[in-house]
Scaffold this active site. Structure first.
Site, mmCIF file in Angstrom:
data_model
loop_
_atom_site.group_PDB
_atom_site.id
_atom_site.type_symbol
_atom_site.label_atom_id
_atom_site.label_comp_id
_atom_site.label_asym_id
_atom_site.label_seq_id
_atom_site.Cartn_x
_atom_site.Cartn_y
_atom_site.Cartn_z
ATOM 1 N N ASN A 1 118.019 98.342 30.786
ATOM 2 C CA ASN A 1 118.849 99.206 29.937
ATOM 3 C C ASN A 1 118.333 99.157 28.501
ATOM 4 O OD1 ASN A 1 120.214 96.996 28.459
ATOM 5 N ND2 ASN A 1 121.064 96.526 30.490
ATOM 6 N N LYS B 1 102.920 96.820 44.932
ATOM 7 C CA LYS B 1 103.298 98.031 44.201
ATOM 8 C C LYS B 1 103.731 99.112 45.197
ATOM 9 C CE LYS B 1 101.541 101.526 41.141
ATOM 10 N NZ LYS B 1 100.358 102.171 40.620
#
Ligand code: PMT
Length: 405
Positions: free
Chosen positions: A210, A289
Protein backbone atom coordinates in the site's frame (compact mmCIF):
# COMPACT_ATOMS: atom_id res chain seq x y z
CA UNK A 1 9.03 22.60 10.32
CA UNK A 2 9.05 22.47 14.13
CA UNK A 3 9.98 25.73 15.89
CA UNK A 4 12.15 26.89 18.77
CA UNK A 5 10.70 30.41 18.92
CA UNK A 6 11.21 32.07 22.28
CA UNK A 7 13.99 29.65 23.26
CA UNK A 8 17.61 30.65 23.86
CA UNK A 9 20.28 28.10 23.04
CA UNK A 10 23.75 28.79 24.38
CA UNK A 11 26.20 27.11 22.01
CA UNK A 12 29.65 26.47 23.47
CA UNK A 13 32.32 25.84 20.84
CA UNK A 14 35.67 24.44 21.93
CA UNK A 15 38.87 23.99 19.95
CA UNK A 16 38.58 20.99 17.69
CA UNK A 17 38.45 20.70 13.91
CA UNK A 18 34.73 19.86 14.16
CA UNK A 19 34.15 23.50 15.23
CA UNK A 20 33.39 24.26 11.57
CA UNK A 21 30.33 21.97 11.77
CA UNK A 22 28.94 24.08 14.63
CA UNK A 23 28.50 26.93 12.20
CA UNK A 24 25.83 24.85 10.42
CA UNK A 25 24.28 23.94 13.79
CA UNK A 26 24.02 27.68 14.56
CA UNK A 27 22.34 28.33 11.21
CA UNK A 28 19.83 25.52 11.69
CA UNK A 29 18.94 26.63 15.23
CA UNK A 30 18.39 30.21 14.04
CA UNK A 31 16.28 28.89 11.15
CA UNK A 32 14.13 27.02 13.71
CA UNK A 33 13.47 30.33 15.52
CA UNK A 34 15.90 30.01 18.46
CA UNK A 35 18.02 32.85 19.82
CA UNK A 36 21.56 31.48 19.65
CA UNK A 37 24.31 32.91 21.86
CA UNK A 38 27.73 31.53 21.01
CA UNK A 39 30.59 31.28 23.51
CA UNK A 40 33.92 30.08 22.13
CA UNK A 41 37.18 29.04 23.73
CA UNK A 42 40.32 30.82 22.54
CA UNK A 43 41.41 27.61 20.81
CA UNK A 44 38.08 27.34 18.96
CA UNK A 45 38.72 30.82 17.55
CA UNK A 46 41.90 29.39 15.98
CA UNK A 47 39.75 26.99 13.92
CA UNK A 48 36.77 29.22 13.02
CA UNK A 49 36.56 32.99 13.25
CA UNK A 50 34.12 34.38 15.87
CA UNK A 51 32.88 36.54 13.01
CA UNK A 52 31.40 33.44 11.34
CA UNK A 53 29.29 32.66 14.41
CA UNK A 54 28.42 36.32 14.90
CA UNK A 55 27.15 36.59 11.33
CA UNK A 56 25.14 33.37 11.59
CA UNK A 57 23.68 33.97 15.06
CA UNK A 58 23.14 37.73 14.69
CA UNK A 59 24.67 38.28 18.14
CA UNK A 60 28.14 39.21 19.40
CA UNK A 61 30.28 36.18 20.16
CA UNK A 62 32.04 35.95 23.51
CA UNK A 63 35.30 34.18 24.32
CA UNK A 64 37.28 36.35 26.76
CA UNK A 65 36.23 36.70 30.43
CA UNK A 66 38.68 39.51 30.98
CA UNK A 67 37.80 41.61 27.96
CA UNK A 68 35.97 44.55 29.53
CA UNK A 69 34.04 45.48 26.42
CA UNK A 70 32.82 41.88 25.96
CA UNK A 71 31.85 41.64 29.64
CA UNK A 72 29.98 44.97 29.51
CA UNK A 73 28.24 44.01 26.26
CA UNK A 74 27.44 40.37 27.06
CA UNK A 75 28.03 39.61 30.77
CA UNK A 76 28.86 36.02 31.64
CA UNK A 77 26.18 35.62 34.34
CA UNK A 78 23.56 37.14 32.03
CA UNK A 79 24.60 34.63 29.37
CA UNK A 80 24.33 31.73 31.83
CA UNK A 81 20.91 32.90 33.05
CA UNK A 82 19.45 33.59 29.62
CA UNK A 83 19.95 30.00 28.34
CA UNK A 84 17.08 27.53 28.12
CA UNK A 85 19.58 24.88 27.10
CA UNK A 86 23.36 24.74 26.68
CA UNK A 87 25.00 22.68 23.94
CA UNK A 88 28.79 22.26 23.89
CA UNK A 89 29.70 21.12 20.38
CA UNK A 90 32.37 20.12 19.77
CA UNK A 91 33.40 19.35 23.34
CA UNK A 92 37.15 18.66 23.49
CA UNK A 93 38.80 16.34 26.02
CA UNK A 94 40.19 19.46 27.71
CA UNK A 95 36.78 21.14 28.17
CA UNK A 96 35.22 17.86 29.35
CA UNK A 97 37.97 17.48 31.95
CA UNK A 98 37.45 21.03 33.21
CA UNK A 99 33.68 20.53 33.37
CA UNK A 100 34.02 17.23 35.25
CA UNK A 101 36.19 18.89 37.90
CA UNK A 102 34.41 22.22 38.19
CA UNK A 103 37.23 24.33 36.73
CA UNK A 104 36.36 27.75 35.39
CA UNK A 105 39.44 29.28 33.83
CA UNK A 106 37.83 30.77 30.74
CA UNK A 107 34.50 32.24 29.72
CA UNK A 108 32.94 29.00 28.46
CA UNK A 109 33.73 26.93 31.57
CA UNK A 110 32.66 29.84 33.81
CA UNK A 111 29.29 30.07 32.05
CA UNK A 112 28.90 26.28 32.27
CA UNK A 113 29.33 26.41 36.05
CA UNK A 114 26.97 29.36 36.42
CA UNK A 115 24.04 28.09 34.34
CA UNK A 116 20.97 26.27 35.67
CA UNK A 117 19.91 25.22 32.18
CA UNK A 118 20.23 21.58 31.01
CA UNK A 119 23.68 20.95 29.52
CA UNK A 120 24.40 18.75 26.49
CA UNK A 121 27.93 17.90 25.42
CA UNK A 122 28.94 16.47 22.06
CA UNK A 123 32.49 15.10 22.40
CA UNK A 124 34.50 15.09 19.16
CA UNK A 125 38.15 14.06 19.00
CA UNK A 126 40.61 11.40 17.86
CA UNK A 127 39.35 7.86 18.61
CA UNK A 128 42.28 7.02 20.91
CA UNK A 129 41.69 10.19 22.90
CA UNK A 130 37.97 9.41 23.13
CA UNK A 131 38.65 5.88 24.38
CA UNK A 132 41.29 7.04 26.87
CA UNK A 133 40.20 6.00 30.39
CA UNK A 134 40.67 9.57 31.65
CA UNK A 135 38.19 10.94 29.06
CA UNK A 136 35.73 8.10 29.72
CA UNK A 137 35.99 8.69 33.48
CA UNK A 138 35.27 12.42 32.97
CA UNK A 139 32.24 11.57 30.83
CA UNK A 140 30.99 9.22 33.57
CA UNK A 141 31.35 12.05 36.12
CA UNK A 142 29.46 14.43 33.85
CA UNK A 143 26.66 11.89 33.30
CA UNK A 144 26.44 11.56 37.07
CA UNK A 145 26.01 15.35 37.27
CA UNK A 146 23.03 15.15 34.91
CA UNK A 147 24.90 16.30 31.79
CA UNK A 148 23.60 14.66 28.63
CA UNK A 149 26.48 13.15 26.66
CA UNK A 150 25.73 12.83 22.94
CA UNK A 151 27.74 9.88 21.66
CA UNK A 152 30.11 10.69 18.80
CA UNK A 153 29.65 8.94 15.46
CA UNK A 154 32.11 6.37 14.17
CA UNK A 155 33.81 6.89 10.82
CA UNK A 156 36.72 8.61 9.12
CA UNK A 157 38.25 11.23 11.42
CA UNK A 158 40.01 14.43 10.37
CA UNK A 159 43.23 13.15 12.03
CA UNK A 160 43.31 10.27 9.53
CA UNK A 161 42.11 7.58 11.97
CA UNK A 162 38.91 5.52 11.63
CA UNK A 163 36.72 5.11 14.68
CA UNK A 164 34.43 6.78 17.17
CA UNK A 165 35.03 10.50 17.53
CA UNK A 166 33.10 12.35 14.82
CA UNK A 167 30.72 15.14 15.76
CA UNK A 168 27.21 13.84 14.88
CA UNK A 169 25.25 15.52 12.08
CA UNK A 170 23.47 18.81 12.85
CA UNK A 171 20.15 16.90 12.56
CA UNK A 172 21.10 14.80 15.60
CA UNK A 173 22.31 17.79 17.64
CA UNK A 174 19.08 19.64 16.87
CA UNK A 175 17.00 16.61 17.88
CA UNK A 176 18.91 16.50 21.19
CA UNK A 177 18.33 20.24 21.79
CA UNK A 178 14.64 19.79 21.11
CA UNK A 179 14.51 16.81 23.49
CA UNK A 180 16.22 18.82 26.23
CA UNK A 181 13.40 21.38 25.94
CA UNK A 182 10.63 18.76 26.13
CA UNK A 183 9.12 17.45 29.38
CA UNK A 184 10.12 13.83 30.20
CA UNK A 185 6.58 12.48 30.64
CA UNK A 186 7.58 9.06 29.26
CA UNK A 187 10.83 8.64 31.23
CA UNK A 188 11.39 5.00 32.15
CA UNK A 189 8.63 3.79 29.80
CA UNK A 190 8.98 1.59 26.76
CA UNK A 191 6.97 2.88 23.82
CA UNK A 192 6.28 0.59 20.89
CA UNK A 193 5.45 2.15 17.53
CA UNK A 194 4.55 0.43 14.26
CA UNK A 195 4.92 2.25 10.95
CA UNK A 196 4.92 1.86 7.20
CA UNK A 197 3.39 -0.67 4.84
CA UNK A 198 3.71 -4.43 4.50
CA UNK A 199 4.83 -6.32 1.43
CA UNK A 200 3.00 -9.57 0.76
CA UNK A 201 4.96 -11.56 -1.85
CA UNK A 202 3.27 -13.10 -4.89
CA UNK A 203 6.48 -14.51 -6.32
CA UNK A 204 10.22 -13.63 -6.08
CA UNK A 205 9.72 -10.35 -7.96
CA UNK A 206 6.19 -9.11 -7.12
CA UNK A 207 4.31 -8.17 -4.00
CA UNK A 208 1.04 -6.58 -2.81
CA UNK A 209 1.52 -3.42 -0.74
CA UNK A 210 0.00 0.00 0.00
CA UNK A 211 0.98 3.67 -0.15
CA UNK A 212 2.23 4.12 3.43
CA UNK A 213 5.69 5.70 3.61
CA UNK A 214 6.17 5.44 7.39
CA UNK A 215 6.35 9.26 7.84
CA UNK A 216 3.55 9.44 10.41
CA UNK A 217 4.84 6.52 12.50
CA UNK A 218 8.47 7.74 12.37
CA UNK A 219 7.33 11.18 13.59
CA UNK A 220 5.53 9.48 16.49
CA UNK A 221 8.62 7.46 17.39
CA UNK A 222 10.72 10.65 17.46
CA UNK A 223 8.10 12.47 19.57
CA UNK A 224 8.00 9.61 22.11
CA UNK A 225 11.83 9.61 22.31
CA UNK A 226 11.80 13.37 23.03
CA UNK A 227 9.48 12.63 25.99
CA UNK A 228 12.17 10.39 27.43
CA UNK A 229 10.86 6.95 26.38
CA UNK A 230 12.84 3.92 25.22
CA UNK A 231 11.33 3.62 21.78
CA UNK A 232 11.12 0.56 19.55
CA UNK A 233 9.94 1.16 16.01
CA UNK A 234 8.69 -1.88 14.11
CA UNK A 235 8.45 -0.88 10.49
CA UNK A 236 7.67 -2.23 7.08
CA UNK A 237 9.83 -1.31 4.06
CA UNK A 238 10.46 2.45 3.89
CA UNK A 239 13.13 4.82 2.57
CA UNK A 240 13.25 6.85 5.80
CA UNK A 241 16.32 7.13 8.04
CA UNK A 242 15.88 5.80 11.58
CA UNK A 243 14.98 8.61 13.97
CA UNK A 244 17.84 9.43 16.36
CA UNK A 245 17.68 7.52 19.64
CA UNK A 246 15.13 4.96 18.41
CA UNK A 247 15.66 1.17 18.10
CA UNK A 248 14.34 -0.04 14.75
CA UNK A 249 13.11 -3.51 13.82
CA UNK A 250 12.57 -4.06 10.08
CA UNK A 251 9.89 -6.44 8.81
CA UNK A 252 8.17 -7.08 5.49
CA UNK A 253 4.93 -9.02 5.84
CA UNK A 254 2.01 -8.62 8.24
CA UNK A 255 2.89 -11.98 9.84
CA UNK A 256 6.46 -10.80 10.45
CA UNK A 257 5.09 -7.57 11.88
CA UNK A 258 2.81 -9.52 14.23
CA UNK A 259 5.77 -11.60 15.46
CA UNK A 260 8.00 -8.55 16.00
CA UNK A 261 5.21 -6.68 17.79
CA UNK A 262 4.50 -9.72 19.96
CA UNK A 263 8.17 -9.88 21.02
CA UNK A 264 8.30 -6.19 21.93
CA UNK A 265 4.79 -5.98 23.42
CA UNK A 266 5.48 -7.73 26.76
CA UNK A 267 7.42 -4.93 28.50
CA UNK A 268 5.89 -1.96 26.62
CA UNK A 269 3.70 0.61 28.38
CA UNK A 270 2.38 2.60 25.41
CA UNK A 271 1.70 1.34 21.88
CA UNK A 272 1.09 3.42 18.74
CA UNK A 273 -0.19 1.19 15.95
CA UNK A 274 0.33 3.44 12.95
CA UNK A 275 1.36 0.83 10.36
CA UNK A 276 -0.87 0.27 7.36
CA UNK A 277 -1.03 -3.47 7.94
CA UNK A 278 -1.90 -5.61 4.92
CA UNK A 279 -5.33 -7.09 5.60
CA UNK A 280 -4.78 -9.83 2.95
CA UNK A 281 -1.89 -11.89 1.60
CA UNK A 282 -1.74 -14.14 -1.44
CA UNK A 283 -2.99 -17.64 -0.49
CA UNK A 284 0.05 -19.05 -2.31
CA UNK A 285 3.48 -17.52 -2.96
CA UNK A 286 5.03 -18.91 -6.11
CA UNK A 287 8.66 -20.03 -5.76
CA UNK A 288 9.25 -19.00 -9.40
CA UNK A 289 8.32 -15.83 -11.27
CA UNK A 290 4.70 -16.17 -12.41
CA UNK A 291 4.70 -16.21 -16.24
CA UNK A 292 2.07 -14.21 -18.10
CA UNK A 293 -0.56 -16.32 -19.89
CA UNK A 294 -3.22 -15.51 -22.48
CA UNK A 295 -6.18 -14.90 -20.18
CA UNK A 296 -6.72 -12.97 -16.93
CA UNK A 297 -4.82 -13.98 -13.81
CA UNK A 298 -6.97 -14.70 -10.75
CA UNK A 299 -5.30 -14.31 -7.37
CA UNK A 300 -6.70 -15.89 -4.27
CA UNK A 301 -6.09 -13.88 -1.10
CA UNK A 302 -6.40 -14.93 2.51
CA UNK A 303 -6.90 -12.80 5.61
CA UNK A 304 -3.96 -11.69 7.67
CA UNK A 305 -4.43 -11.60 11.43
CA UNK A 306 -5.48 -8.29 12.96
CA UNK A 307 -2.38 -7.37 14.98
CA UNK A 308 -4.19 -4.98 17.32
CA UNK A 309 -6.91 -7.50 18.05
CA UNK A 310 -4.45 -10.35 18.59
CA UNK A 311 -2.19 -8.42 20.96
CA UNK A 312 -5.11 -6.55 22.54
CA UNK A 313 -6.18 -9.81 24.21
CA UNK A 314 -3.27 -9.19 26.60
CA UNK A 315 -3.74 -5.46 26.88
CA UNK A 316 -3.25 -5.21 30.67
CA UNK A 317 -2.44 -1.67 31.83
CA UNK A 318 -0.99 -0.68 28.45
CA UNK A 319 -2.18 2.51 26.76
CA UNK A 320 -2.98 1.55 23.17
CA UNK A 321 -3.42 4.04 20.34
CA UNK A 322 -4.77 2.87 16.99
CA UNK A 323 -5.22 4.70 13.71
CA UNK A 324 -8.25 4.52 11.46
CA UNK A 325 -7.53 5.18 7.80
CA UNK A 326 -10.90 5.96 6.20
CA UNK A 327 -12.08 7.44 2.92
CA UNK A 328 -15.79 7.76 3.91
CA UNK A 329 -17.73 8.07 7.18
CA UNK A 330 -14.37 8.79 8.79
CA UNK A 331 -15.55 9.40 12.35
CA UNK A 332 -18.08 6.55 12.58
CA UNK A 333 -15.49 4.13 11.14
CA UNK A 334 -12.95 5.34 13.71
CA UNK A 335 -15.46 5.00 16.58
CA UNK A 336 -16.17 1.42 15.52
CA UNK A 337 -12.42 0.57 15.51
CA UNK A 338 -12.00 2.24 18.93
CA UNK A 339 -14.66 -0.08 20.39
CA UNK A 340 -13.86 -3.29 18.49
CA UNK A 341 -10.09 -3.06 19.08
CA UNK A 342 -10.50 -1.89 22.71
CA UNK A 343 -8.31 1.16 22.11
CA UNK A 344 -7.67 4.01 24.55
CA UNK A 345 -7.36 6.50 21.71
CA UNK A 346 -7.99 6.33 17.98
CA UNK A 347 -6.57 8.72 15.40
CA UNK A 348 -9.17 9.16 12.66
CA UNK A 349 -7.36 9.81 9.42
CA UNK A 350 -9.22 10.98 6.30
CA UNK A 351 -6.93 9.36 3.74
CA UNK A 352 -9.03 10.53 0.80
CA UNK A 353 -7.35 13.97 0.94
CA UNK A 354 -4.19 14.68 -1.07
CA UNK A 355 -2.63 16.75 1.73
CA UNK A 356 -3.27 14.17 4.46
CA UNK A 357 -2.85 10.47 5.17
CA UNK A 358 -0.61 8.34 2.97
CA UNK A 359 2.72 9.82 1.81
CA UNK A 360 1.85 13.48 2.48
CA UNK A 361 4.14 15.56 4.73
CA UNK A 362 1.05 16.96 6.46
CA UNK A 363 -1.90 15.30 8.13
CA UNK A 364 -5.39 16.27 9.32
CA UNK A 365 -6.74 13.99 12.04
CA UNK A 366 -9.38 13.78 14.75
CA UNK A 367 -8.49 12.24 18.10
CA UNK A 368 -11.28 10.19 19.68
CA UNK A 369 -10.77 8.69 23.12
CA UNK A 370 -12.54 5.93 25.00
CA UNK A 371 -14.57 8.46 27.08
CA UNK A 372 -16.20 9.74 23.88
CA UNK A 373 -14.28 13.07 23.79
CA UNK A 374 -12.96 14.20 20.41
CA UNK A 375 -10.52 16.83 19.16
CA UNK A 376 -10.08 17.76 15.50
CA UNK A 377 -6.63 19.04 14.63
CA UNK A 378 -6.04 21.44 11.73
CA UNK A 379 -3.82 20.46 8.81
CA UNK A 380 -0.30 20.31 10.32
CA UNK A 381 3.11 18.87 9.46
CA UNK A 382 3.23 15.20 10.58
CA UNK A 383 5.91 16.10 13.10
CA UNK A 384 3.45 18.45 14.86
CA UNK A 385 0.55 16.01 14.54
CA UNK A 386 2.75 13.45 16.34
CA UNK A 387 3.50 15.98 19.08
CA UNK A 388 -0.22 16.68 19.57
CA UNK A 389 -1.08 12.95 19.68
CA UNK A 390 1.63 12.37 22.29
CA UNK A 391 0.39 15.37 24.34
CA UNK A 392 -3.10 13.85 24.32
CA UNK A 393 -1.71 10.51 25.51
CA UNK A 394 0.12 12.30 28.36
CA UNK A 395 -3.16 13.99 29.42
CA UNK A 396 -5.23 10.82 29.21
CA UNK A 397 -2.68 8.75 31.17
CA UNK A 398 -2.50 11.46 33.84
CA UNK A 399 -6.33 11.47 34.09
CA UNK A 400 -6.29 7.69 34.34
CA UNK A 401 -3.69 7.80 37.12
CA UNK A 402 -5.74 10.44 39.02
CA UNK A 403 -8.89 8.31 38.68
CA UNK A 404 -7.03 5.28 40.03
CA UNK A 405 -6.15 7.43 43.10
O1 PMT B 1 2.99 6.18 6.51
P1 PMT B 1 2.43 7.47 5.98
O2 PMT B 1 2.68 7.62 4.49
O3 PMT B 1 2.90 8.67 6.75
O4 PMT B 1 0.84 7.40 6.14
C1 PMT B 1 0.27 7.41 7.42
C2 PMT B 1 -0.94 6.47 7.52
C3 PMT B 1 -2.04 6.98 6.61
C4 PMT B 1 -0.55 5.05 7.13
C5 PMT B 1 -1.38 6.49 9.03
O5 PMT B 1 -1.72 7.80 9.39
C6 PMT B 1 -2.60 5.60 9.28
O6 PMT B 1 -3.74 6.00 9.13
N1 PMT B 1 -2.32 4.33 9.68
C7 PMT B 1 -3.32 3.26 9.86
C8 PMT B 1 -3.56 2.57 8.54
C9 PMT B 1 -4.56 1.42 8.66
O7 PMT B 1 -4.19 0.32 8.40
O8 PMT B 1 -5.74 1.73 9.14
P2 PMT B 1 -6.99 0.69 9.29
O9 PMT B 1 -8.14 1.58 9.49
O10 PMT B 1 -7.00 -0.27 8.15
O11 PMT B 1 -6.65 -0.11 10.60
C10 PMT B 1 -7.09 0.27 11.90
C11 PMT B 1 -6.03 -0.03 12.94
O12 PMT B 1 -5.81 -1.44 13.02
C12 PMT B 1 -4.68 0.58 12.63
O13 PMT B 1 -4.09 1.03 13.84
C13 PMT B 1 -3.89 -0.58 12.02
O14 PMT B 1 -2.49 -0.44 12.26
C14 PMT B 1 -4.46 -1.77 12.78
N2 PMT B 1 -4.46 -3.02 11.99
C15 PMT B 1 -5.04 -3.08 10.77
C16 PMT B 1 -5.08 -4.29 10.07
C17 PMT B 1 -4.48 -5.41 10.67
N3 PMT B 1 -4.48 -6.57 10.00
N4 PMT B 1 -3.92 -5.35 11.86
C18 PMT B 1 -3.91 -4.16 12.55
O15 PMT B 1 -3.39 -4.10 13.68
Amino acid sequence: MWRLDGKTVLLGVSGGIAAYKSAEVTRRLVEAGATVRVVMTRNAAEFVSPLTFQALSGHPVAWDTFDLSQEAQIGHIRLADSADVVLVAPATANVLAKMAHGLADDLLTTVLLATRAPILVAPAMNVNMFENPAVQANLAVLRGHGVRVIDPDAGFLACGYEGKGRLPDPEVLLAEVRRALTPRDFAGLKVLVSAGPNREPLDPVRFLSNRSTGKMGFALAAAAWRRGADVVLVCGPTQLPTPHGVRRVDVETALEMLEAMRREWADSSIVFMCAAVADYRPARTSAQKIRKGEGPLVLELERNPDILQELGREKGARFVVGFAAETEDVLSGAERKLREKKLDLVVANDVGRKDAGFAADTNAVTLLDASGASESLPLLPKDEVAERIVERVVELRAARARAAG
